[in-house]
Design a protein around this motif. Structure first.
Motif, short mmCIF file in Angstrom:
data_model
loop_
_atom_site.label_atom_id
_atom_site.label_comp_id
_atom_site.label_asym_id
_atom_site.label_seq_id
_atom_site.Cartn_x
_atom_site.Cartn_y
_atom_site.Cartn_z
N THR A 248 -12.48 0.14 -23.40
CA THR A 248 -11.87 1.30 -22.75
C THR A 248 -12.84 1.89 -21.73
O THR A 248 -14.03 2.05 -21.99
N ILE A 249 -12.30 2.21 -20.56
CA ILE A 249 -13.11 2.86 -19.51
C ILE A 249 -12.82 4.35 -19.56
O ILE A 249 -11.78 4.82 -19.08
N SER A 250 -13.72 5.08 -20.18
CA SER A 250 -13.56 6.53 -20.24
C SER A 250 -14.09 7.19 -18.97
O SER A 250 -13.51 8.16 -18.48
N VAL A 251 -15.20 6.65 -18.46
CA VAL A 251 -15.83 7.24 -17.27
C VAL A 251 -16.02 6.18 -16.18
O VAL A 251 -15.51 6.29 -15.08
N LEU A 252 -16.79 5.13 -16.51
CA LEU A 252 -17.10 4.12 -15.51
C LEU A 252 -17.28 2.75 -16.15
O LEU A 252 -17.41 2.62 -17.37
N TYR A 253 -17.30 1.72 -15.29
CA TYR A 253 -17.44 0.34 -15.77
C TYR A 253 -18.23 -0.47 -14.75
O TYR A 253 -17.92 -0.47 -13.56
N GLN A 254 -19.27 -1.16 -15.21
CA GLN A 254 -20.07 -2.04 -14.37
C GLN A 254 -19.60 -3.47 -14.57
O GLN A 254 -19.76 -4.04 -15.65
N PRO A 255 -18.97 -4.09 -13.57
CA PRO A 255 -18.45 -5.45 -13.74
C PRO A 255 -19.56 -6.48 -13.95
O PRO A 255 -20.54 -6.51 -13.20
N TYR A 256 -19.39 -7.31 -14.95
CA TYR A 256 -20.36 -8.34 -15.29
C TYR A 256 -20.49 -9.35 -14.16
O TYR A 256 -21.59 -9.82 -13.85
N SER A 257 -19.37 -9.69 -13.54
CA SER A 257 -19.37 -10.69 -12.47
C SER A 257 -19.80 -10.11 -11.13
O SER A 257 -20.14 -10.85 -10.21
N GLY A 258 -19.74 -8.79 -11.01
CA GLY A 258 -20.02 -8.15 -9.74
C GLY A 258 -18.77 -7.58 -9.09
O GLY A 258 -18.85 -6.78 -8.16
N PHE A 259 -17.60 -8.00 -9.57
CA PHE A 259 -16.35 -7.50 -9.01
C PHE A 259 -15.26 -7.56 -10.07
O PHE A 259 -15.40 -8.27 -11.08
N LEU A 260 -14.19 -6.81 -9.86
CA LEU A 260 -13.09 -6.82 -10.82
C LEU A 260 -11.80 -6.52 -10.08
O LEU A 260 -11.80 -5.95 -8.99
N ARG A 261 -10.69 -6.91 -10.69
CA ARG A 261 -9.40 -6.67 -10.05
C ARG A 261 -8.27 -6.78 -11.07
O ARG A 261 -8.47 -7.25 -12.18
N PHE A 262 -7.10 -6.32 -10.65
CA PHE A 262 -5.88 -6.52 -11.43
C PHE A 262 -5.42 -7.96 -11.15
O PHE A 262 -5.14 -8.31 -10.01
N PHE A 263 -5.34 -8.78 -12.17
CA PHE A 263 -4.96 -10.18 -11.96
C PHE A 263 -3.45 -10.35 -11.83
O PHE A 263 -2.98 -11.19 -11.07
N ASN A 264 -2.70 -9.56 -12.58
CA ASN A 264 -1.25 -9.68 -12.58
C ASN A 264 -0.62 -8.32 -12.30
O ASN A 264 -1.23 -7.27 -12.52
N THR A 265 0.63 -8.35 -11.82
CA THR A 265 1.34 -7.10 -11.56
C THR A 265 1.44 -6.26 -12.83
O THR A 265 1.32 -5.02 -12.79
N SER A 266 1.59 -6.94 -13.97
CA SER A 266 1.73 -6.23 -15.25
C SER A 266 0.42 -5.58 -15.70
O SER A 266 0.42 -4.79 -16.65
N ASP A 267 -0.69 -5.90 -15.04
CA ASP A 267 -1.97 -5.29 -15.41
C ASP A 267 -2.06 -3.84 -14.95
O ASP A 267 -2.90 -3.08 -15.44
N LEU A 268 -1.22 -3.46 -13.98
CA LEU A 268 -1.18 -2.07 -13.54
C LEU A 268 0.24 -1.55 -13.76
O LEU A 268 1.17 -1.89 -13.02
N VAL A 269 0.41 -0.76 -14.80
CA VAL A 269 1.72 -0.22 -15.15
C VAL A 269 1.82 1.19 -14.58
O VAL A 269 1.00 2.06 -14.89
N LEU A 270 2.84 1.42 -13.75
CA LEU A 270 3.05 2.73 -13.14
C LEU A 270 4.37 3.31 -13.65
O LEU A 270 5.44 2.73 -13.45
N ASN A 271 4.27 4.45 -14.30
CA ASN A 271 5.45 5.15 -14.81
C ASN A 271 5.72 6.36 -13.92
O ASN A 271 4.92 7.29 -13.87
N PHE A 272 6.84 6.33 -13.20
CA PHE A 272 7.13 7.40 -12.25
C PHE A 272 7.97 8.49 -12.92
O PHE A 272 9.03 8.22 -13.49
N ILE A 273 7.45 9.72 -12.85
CA ILE A 273 8.09 10.87 -13.47
C ILE A 273 8.33 11.93 -12.40
O ILE A 273 7.38 12.43 -11.80
N SER A 274 9.61 12.25 -12.16
CA SER A 274 9.93 13.23 -11.14
C SER A 274 9.35 14.58 -11.51
O SER A 274 9.41 15.00 -12.67
#
Length: 278
Positions: A248-274
């Motif tokens: 869990t990233i509560s504050v920050l995260y140092q990537p082991y490889s040097g970089f990080l990303r969302f690999f799949n669309t499902s890795d970023l879930v956006l719930n829109f609430i009016s």
């Protein structure tokens, strides 16, 4: 910084106008001989200034790598690596005189970082493929390791970390303005189908190589999207590419490889609430 031909020519003409002895040079024709000469002289000066800029850049680069071999020095040497070209015998720098386009095509290391991990010098490297950072190919990696062995200081233990991106997952509740965004997060005016997701990806691309992912900064990036009132990150976690155990990233995260990303669309879930529903 080198001036443009037009800038130099304008300064020459201004100097001419200020000289009373040159008042007879008053033709407004663009093909007037005196104007053509100002163009020729300006072009020559512009080329000379560009050469001065290149010279300064070369001197700065040499000064940087001639300093004591710090972590920054190793990073610089990684970025100077040319795939498919041998170093001259007994040298740590490539031969000069190779055309710029050839050098650029041989520089396969797009990003590099040197860090000290428990007394070991770790070099994180990546190339760019289709706008995304990826590990060097096996052949490129083997050549790079051989190159580092030649340029590194004697007795220094170097580990080259050439691995796929760390994996990031997040779930975000987006409280939005229904006059700007639809319930699916698209712009009502049709200018963007997924502006919030686009902003998230843009933030990830802006992260410096081996930079720290900061949860609060990620929220700030989403907050800037027009129509977004409050982005509430309900979960955020990451892991090394070779692991399935997320932290869990509560504050920050140092990537082991040097970089990080969302690999799949499902890795970023956006719930829109009016906002009207709140």
């Amino acid at each position: 910084m080198a001036r443009t031909i037009a800038e130099i020519q304008n300064e020459i003409i201004e100097a001419k106008e200020a000289d009373a002895t040159l008042t007879n040079l008053n033709s407004g024709s663009a093909s007037a001989i005196w104007r053509l000469w100002t163009r020729v002289v300006a072009a020559a000066h512009s080329v000379l200034e560009e050469l001065f800029d290149l010279h300064v850049a070369e001197v700065d680069a040499k000064l940087l790598v001639s300093r004591p071999h710090s972590l920054r020095w190793y990073q610089t040497m990684a970025l100077l690596f040319q795939y498919g070209r041998d170093l001259p015998e007994g040298e740590i720098f490539y031969e000069t005189g190779v055309d710029v386009d050839t050098v650029a095509s041989e520089k396969v290391v797009a990003q590099a970082a040197a860090v000290n991990e428990s007394g070991t010098l770790v070099m994180k490297v990546a190339r760019e493929v289709g706008g995304e950072l990826e590990p060097l190919s096996t052949a490129q990696y083997n050549a790079f390791v051989s190159y580092i062995e030649e340029v590194k200081d004697a007795g220094v233990s170097v580990v080259v970390r050439n691995i796929a991106s760390d994996k990031l997952k997040a779930t975000v509740d987006i409280y939005y303005d229904p006059q700007v965004l639809t319930s699916s997060g698209a712009r009502i005016d049709g200018t963007a189908a997924e502006p919030v997701r686009d902003a998230a990806k843009a933030y990830m691309r802006r992260l410096p190589f081996n930079g720290v992912f900061v949860r609060a900064h990620f929220v700030d990036a989403l907050q800037l999207v027009p129509g977004v009132y409050v982005p509430n990150v309900t979960s955020c976690e990451a892991t090394r590419n070779d692991s399935t155990t997320y932290e869990t990233i509560s504050v920050l995260y140092q990537p082991y490889s040097g970089f990080l990303r969302f690999f799949n669309t499902s890795d970023l879930v956006l719930n829109f609430i009016s906002q009207e529903d709140v």
